[in-house]
Design an enzyme around this catalytic site. Structure first.
Site, PDB file in Angstrom:
ATOM      1  N   THR B 165       1.131  -0.895   0.540  1.00 20.57           N
ATOM      2  CA  THR B 165      -0.266   0.266  -0.321  1.00 20.57           C
ATOM      3  C   THR B 165       0.909   0.865   0.197  1.00 20.57           C
ATOM      4  O   THR B 165       1.188   1.541  -1.449  1.00 20.57           O
ATOM      5  CB  THR B 165      -0.601  -0.509   1.290  1.00 20.57           C
ATOM      6  OG1 THR B 165      -0.221  -0.231   2.075  1.00 20.57           O
ATOM      7  CG2 THR B 165      -1.983  -0.925   0.664  1.00 20.57           C
ATOM      8  N   LYS B 191       3.738  -7.175   4.019  1.00 18.45           N
ATOM      9  CA  LYS B 191       3.562  -5.520   3.676  1.00 18.45           C
ATOM     10  C   LYS B 191       2.477  -5.118   4.800  1.00 18.45           C
ATOM     11  O   LYS B 191       2.511  -6.086   5.984  1.00 18.45           O
ATOM     12  CB  LYS B 191       2.107  -5.414   2.555  1.00 18.45           C
ATOM     13  CG  LYS B 191       1.361  -5.875   2.609  1.00 18.45           C
ATOM     14  CD  LYS B 191       0.134  -4.887   3.802  1.00 18.45           C
ATOM     15  CE  LYS B 191       0.059  -4.027   3.123  1.00 18.45           C
ATOM     16  NZ  LYS B 191      -1.106  -2.858   4.015  1.00 18.45           N
ATOM     17  N   THR B 202      -2.554  -2.169   8.952  1.00 22.52           N
ATOM     18  CA  THR B 202      -3.256  -3.981   7.793  1.00 22.52           C
ATOM     19  C   THR B 202      -1.590  -4.565   7.737  1.00 22.52           C
ATOM     20  O   THR B 202      -0.698  -3.853   6.968  1.00 22.52           O
ATOM     21  CB  THR B 202      -3.419  -4.307   7.048  1.00 22.52           C
ATOM     22  OG1 THR B 202      -5.311  -3.747   6.891  1.00 22.52           O
ATOM     23  CG2 THR B 202      -3.740  -6.172   6.680  1.00 22.52           C
ATOM     24  N   GLU B 288       5.527   3.671   9.131  1.00 16.17           N
ATOM     25  CA  GLU B 288       5.355   5.217   8.733  1.00 16.17           C
ATOM     26  C   GLU B 288       6.070   6.072   8.851  1.00 16.17           C
ATOM     27  O   GLU B 288       6.297   6.030  10.217  1.00 16.17           O
ATOM     28  CB  GLU B 288       3.961   5.176   9.108  1.00 16.17           C
ATOM     29  CG  GLU B 288       2.898   3.733   9.928  1.00 16.17           C
ATOM     30  CD  GLU B 288       2.079   4.228  10.403  1.00 16.17           C
ATOM     31  OE1 GLU B 288       0.423   3.255  10.766  1.00 16.17           O
ATOM     32  OE2 GLU B 288       2.684   4.444  11.246  1.00 16.17           O
ATOM     33  N   ASN B 414      -0.998  10.069   8.588  1.00 18.60           N
ATOM     34  CA  ASN B 414      -1.346   9.863   9.171  1.00 18.60           C
ATOM     35  C   ASN B 414      -2.134  11.305   9.797  1.00 18.60           C
ATOM     36  O   ASN B 414      -3.487  10.484   9.280  1.00 18.60           O
ATOM     37  CB  ASN B 414      -1.209   9.342  10.317  1.00 18.60           C
ATOM     38  CG  ASN B 414      -0.217   7.655   9.925  1.00 18.60           C
ATOM     39  OD1 ASN B 414      -1.383   6.709   9.329  1.00 18.60           O
ATOM     40  ND2 ASN B 414       0.843   7.273  10.823  1.00 18.60           N
TER      41      ASN B 414
END
Lengths: 419, 419
Positions: B165, B191, B202, B288, B414
């Site tokens: 993603t 992933k 996820t 992230e 985010n």
């Protein structure tokens, strides 16, 4: 809220018999170049004291690493049979993880005891600031006589600013209420949630009241109210080494001492909740780098603990906190955080609303997303105070948790980024 | 690490009998303007399959909100007696919190089953991407015949990129090892940890092996290894609705089927740990907004669970993560996070070192800070991979937890910050 309870000014000096003082004594934090520029206030030490011996109670950090002032206060209250007259507190240095920490904390109590002519074990001590740095005691030795001399019924603000670290505003709240025809007062001050290098996460909270209540019921009330106020606050999930809430009751309001779970005990607890919930809210709003207060209210739970766990799970979600910073109506993250809350409930009954002064939208119904206007959502989330209303629809209990959004400034403040 | 175990290329196609394919079918995520610019790859759907029926096992998210693919895969494996031949997985849409989610996930399995001529319950399905958006099934209907036709022993990369993603790199790892004279292979792809609006948290992980092992021991091994790898990974503490780890064993290596806790089972588990620990590490490093991998190794614990809890507590501390972003040798935050870990141990025996390719410094000894060179610390923390070595000095057990620093980019990604 009890009928006839009203907000009043005065903070820790709102209750009869309590005087305060504060000053700058010169506790410097060495070796941190950018320290001073983060400090928004001047005072670094304060004292407050009562005209009479008070019943006292306290709640301490659950961290296994406990600051020296925590250990000393705990020992003092045990020795005094939960009686206290004075509190001395400093900022800029937490006096934690130092070999001589307990000696220094004891000396702070001894200095106050000697100057005031009271027993050393009736002094509560608290420190907040950098951990692992030796506390300079000389400035404190020099300051105590002045602090005692300056004690005054109207100097709550001098004390409230002295405990600030990177707090951007001082935090005080007080209420007036009635018990059996007697006017009582309960007020407090708090600091916390701003932190810089290396660790100033400490939340300190001091409550005073003139209501007469036994030490035992004071402790019971404090335990119950901490559970639904401070323990429902999360800025970043980190529990400090120096967290402490103390309460002192002078009894000068003249009511019969509360020593059972009667109607007056309920009124007292309501007053304590009112003050501590408001201080908690102030702490959340002034959280590190916060741009928004988040208040999550979970209703319809089968029991209180479930409501607390669910509300806190949402408030603690970094993903949801970042979404609120971005003013993004991200119901998926709310539902996700509810879903991993460590409690038993049926996720398929859950409803979620997002609310602010600009209105309310339902974002989730029966555990699934519902269509909503993105424009309206953006309008609602543009406010500084956002409410997340969760209804589990499986019982009668509710709880509130407080937090703040996750922002660039949080990372900046805590990263101490060396450019 | 087992003697003679070696890294090999090939990911999920490293084991005998496994073919893969991937393509772009056109699963668009609607209503999110900045979605595409965050996507670093092209493929959005993949298939992989074995020449023979495999024993299979899986571990699913513990979130109460479970994605439809999770529910369907679980039901299929129950129905098939833990046998599987093929896996279909898509990105860009998680097919979660949709009224028609289970129907669509079942249809994905049915499409593959029909095209390959295999039982529908022997198909595993996984989806990752936005939650609460209807999954467009038409592009998948169109793609399945192509995916089946394109299946090839060397196309692991086509699949590994299709499940990405906001991952910035594809994640594959495989090893070769020997069981009773037979050469075995075990590999996987994963992933996760990059996410954008509204929720892509996820983690998906697919493992394949040609080692012969019963479904029961496959599940036992997976449970044990997940506990010390993926469950010791934290990017931000949020548990996704769609997390899944699946494993398929073809038995084509020709060894006698492992169906007891013998020496070969131990070798198999070591191989599984090697692959999953490396994939976990890759996930942490690509977290992230991450600029640094953090690896916390807790030794000297009285039991395994204590070691895991302490290591995870440090990795999950937002304060410590932000300090690592700032390259700040903040031992107080490590000690603080150890102190609030929910396990029983004596904090006064704890030692902490910080380590990287540039050296090691002791920052904490016997639960208290020790003097160290700030220059050396800064040099050590300037590396991309930082190790936090904790010794509780009260037992023989150890565990590792993986995470990453907390950065401006985490908040940006985010927060979906609307400038």
């Amino acid at each position: 809220m009890v009928i006839n309870m009203k907000f009043i000014e005065g903070g820790i000096c709102a209750a009869k018999g309590f005087k305060a003082s504060g000053t700058y004594c010169g506790i410097k934090k060495p070796n941190i170049d950018n320290y001073d520029e983060n400090i928004k206030h001047k005072n670094d030490i304060c004292l407050f004291a009562c005209d009479t011996i008070c019943n006292a109670a306290a709640v301490y950090t659950q961290n296994k690493v406990k600051g020296a002032p925590i250990l000393v206060t705990k020992a003092n209250l045990e020795k005094s049979g939960n009686k206290a007259i004075a509190v001395i507190a400093n900022s800029k240095n937490a006096n934690t993880c130092n070999a001589d920490g307990v000696d220094k904390a004891n000396e702070m109590c001894a200095l106050v005891a000697k100057e005031m002519g009271i027993p050393q074990e009736q002094v509560i001590v608290a420190s907040t600031g950098v951990i692992g740095q030796i506390l300079p005691i000389e400035p404190i030795r020099n300051a105590v006589p002045t602090l005692v001399k300056d004690l005054d019924y109207g100097k709550n603000l001098e004390a409230a600013t002295a405990i600030m670290t990177t707090d951007t505003v001082k935090k005080e709240y007080a209420v007036e209420f009635e018990i059996d025809g007697k006017i009582c007062h309960l007020g407090g001050m708090a600091k916390g949630s701003g932190m810089i290098h290396p660790n100033m996460a400490t939340t300190l909270n001091f409550i005073t009241t003139d209501c007469a209540i036994s030490s035992e019921y004071l402790q019971n009330a404090l335990n119950d109210i901490v559970k639904v106020t401070y323990n429902c606050l999360s800025i970043d999930g980190d529990t400090s080494t120096n967290d402490m809430v103390s309460i002192m009751a002078s009894g000068l309001a003249g009511n019969d001492e509360i020593n059972s779970e009667n109607e007056y005990y309920t009124i007292f607890k309501d007053a304590l909740y009112e003050v501590m919930a408001n201080l908690t809210r102030m702490l959340a709003k002034d959280g590190e780098g916060a741009s928004k207060l988040l208040e999550c209210i979970c209703k319809g739970a089968k029991d209180k603990d479930t409501a607390i766990i669910v509300a806190k799970s949402v408030i603690c979600s970094s993903l949801f906190k970042a979404a609120m910073f971005g003013e993004d109506a991200n119901w998926g993250r709310v539902l996700c955080a509810i879903g991993y809350a460590d409690a038993e409930f049926d996720i398929d009954k859950v409803d979620v609303d997002l609310r602010s002064d600009n209105g309310t939208i339902t974002v989730c119904k029966d555990g699934a997303g519902v269509a909503f206007s993105e424009d309206k959502a953006a309008d609602i989330l543009s406010c500084d105070e956002i409410y997340i209303d969760i209804n589990l629809n499986q019982g009668e209990e509710s709880a509130t948790a407080w937090g703040c959004d996750l922002t660039y400034d949080y990372v900046k403040i805590n990263g101490d980024y060396r450019t």
